[in-house]
Write an enzyme that holds these catalytic residues in place. Structure first.
Site, PDB file in Angstrom:
ATOM      1  N   SER A 298     -40.568  -3.736 -22.861  1.00 18.24           N
ATOM      2  CA  SER A 298     -41.662  -3.172 -23.658  1.00 18.24           C
ATOM      3  C   SER A 298     -42.103  -4.113 -24.767  1.00 18.24           C
ATOM      4  O   SER A 298     -43.294  -4.190 -25.095  1.00 18.24           O
ATOM      5  CB  SER A 298     -41.225  -1.834 -24.269  1.00 18.24           C
ATOM      6  OG  SER A 298     -41.052  -0.858 -23.267  1.00 18.24           O
ATOM      7  N   GLU A 299     -41.147  -4.829 -25.359  1.00 17.99           N
ATOM      8  CA  GLU A 299     -41.467  -5.687 -26.496  1.00 17.99           C
ATOM      9  C   GLU A 299     -42.176  -6.970 -26.074  1.00 17.99           C
ATOM     10  O   GLU A 299     -43.161  -7.377 -26.695  1.00 17.99           O
ATOM     11  CB  GLU A 299     -40.183  -6.042 -27.268  1.00 17.99           C
ATOM     12  CG  GLU A 299     -39.579  -4.882 -28.042  1.00 17.99           C
ATOM     13  CD  GLU A 299     -40.397  -4.523 -29.267  1.00 17.99           C
ATOM     14  OE1 GLU A 299     -41.256  -5.322 -29.679  1.00 17.99           O
ATOM     15  OE2 GLU A 299     -40.189  -3.418 -29.813  1.00 17.99           O
ATOM     16  N   SER A 300     -41.666  -7.648 -25.053  1.00 16.70           N
ATOM     17  CA  SER A 300     -42.178  -8.988 -24.735  1.00 16.70           C
ATOM     18  C   SER A 300     -42.395  -9.237 -23.249  1.00 16.70           C
ATOM     19  O   SER A 300     -42.842 -10.322 -22.871  1.00 16.70           O
ATOM     20  CB  SER A 300     -41.200 -10.044 -25.256  1.00 16.70           C
ATOM     21  OG  SER A 300     -39.977  -9.987 -24.527  1.00 16.70           O
TER      22      SER A 300
END
Length: 213
Positions: free
Chosen positions: A109-111
């Site tokens: 989700s982050e990167s």
């Protein structure tokens, strides 16, 4: 010099106008900032950049280049140890007592497993650590996968302890900051944060179904 600059800008504008909608590209600005974008559109002397959660218009002269998707190729969200950085995820999970799948989903989700990712808020690397968070957890190079994962997992563990194991609150704090969670006394009413929490917890629920009684 001015004429060459105008020619370069014209070539860039033509490339933008002719290019299909970008996916997971990076816009490189004259200030040196790199923005993760999902699309772009030429609007004469301005360029509209589409990003997760919204968009922004900037002067065309401020956009130096758009680095193509194949430079930062997205990797599929696989499970460790066979997935991206699986061994590093497993080691950090075992060290801090967290679920490997949780860490994998958070990185996705982050990167999207891009170790060079930089957000518009200057969060860095796989687990998108802000510079102050990286410093707090002794991450000297936020673009180093091993350091980034270790620091991010340690931070997530501390958030889970802070919120007595409440995963939703820990994830909300990871996304929006602990101060924001405290201010709203729960998951803040931001679409980005609520979708972030829902996306990760729903994915975990699918991979970790409840035991049959």
């Amino acid at each position: 010099m001015k004429q060459r600059g105008l020619i370069a800008l014209g070539m860039l504008a033509a490339t933008i106008a002719a290019a299909p909608v970008a996916r997971a590209d990076y816009a490189v600005l004259r200030s040196g900032q790199r923005l993760h974008i999902t699309g772009y559109e030429s609007l004469g002397d301005r360029v509209k950049l589409s990003m997760p959660g919204g968009g922004v218009e900037i002067p065309a002269a401020d956009l130096v280049s758009v680095e193509p998707e194949d430079t930062f190729q997205a990797r599929p969200s696989l499970e460790p140890p066979s997935g991206p950085y699986g061994e590093l995820i497993r080691a950090a999970a075992q060290k801090h007592g967290l679920d490997e799948k949780l860490i994998t989903r958070l990185i996705a989700s982050e990167s999207n497993f891009n170790p060079k990712a930089v957000s518009r808020k200057q969060a860095l690397g796989l687990m998108q650590l802000l510079p102050r968070t990286a410093a707090q957890y002794a991450v000297l190079n936020a673009f180093d996968p091993a350091q980034n994962i270790e620091g991010g997992v340690h931070y997530l563990k501390d958030l889970l302890e802070k919120y007595s194991g409440n995963l939703a609150l820990a994830l909300a704090a990871y996304n929006a900051g602990p101060d924001t969670v405290e201010r709203y006394r729960g998951v803040p009413p931001f679409a980005e944060t609520r979708n972030y929490v829902k996306r990760i917890t729903s994915a975990l629920a699918q991979t970790n179904p409840p035991a049959v009684q």
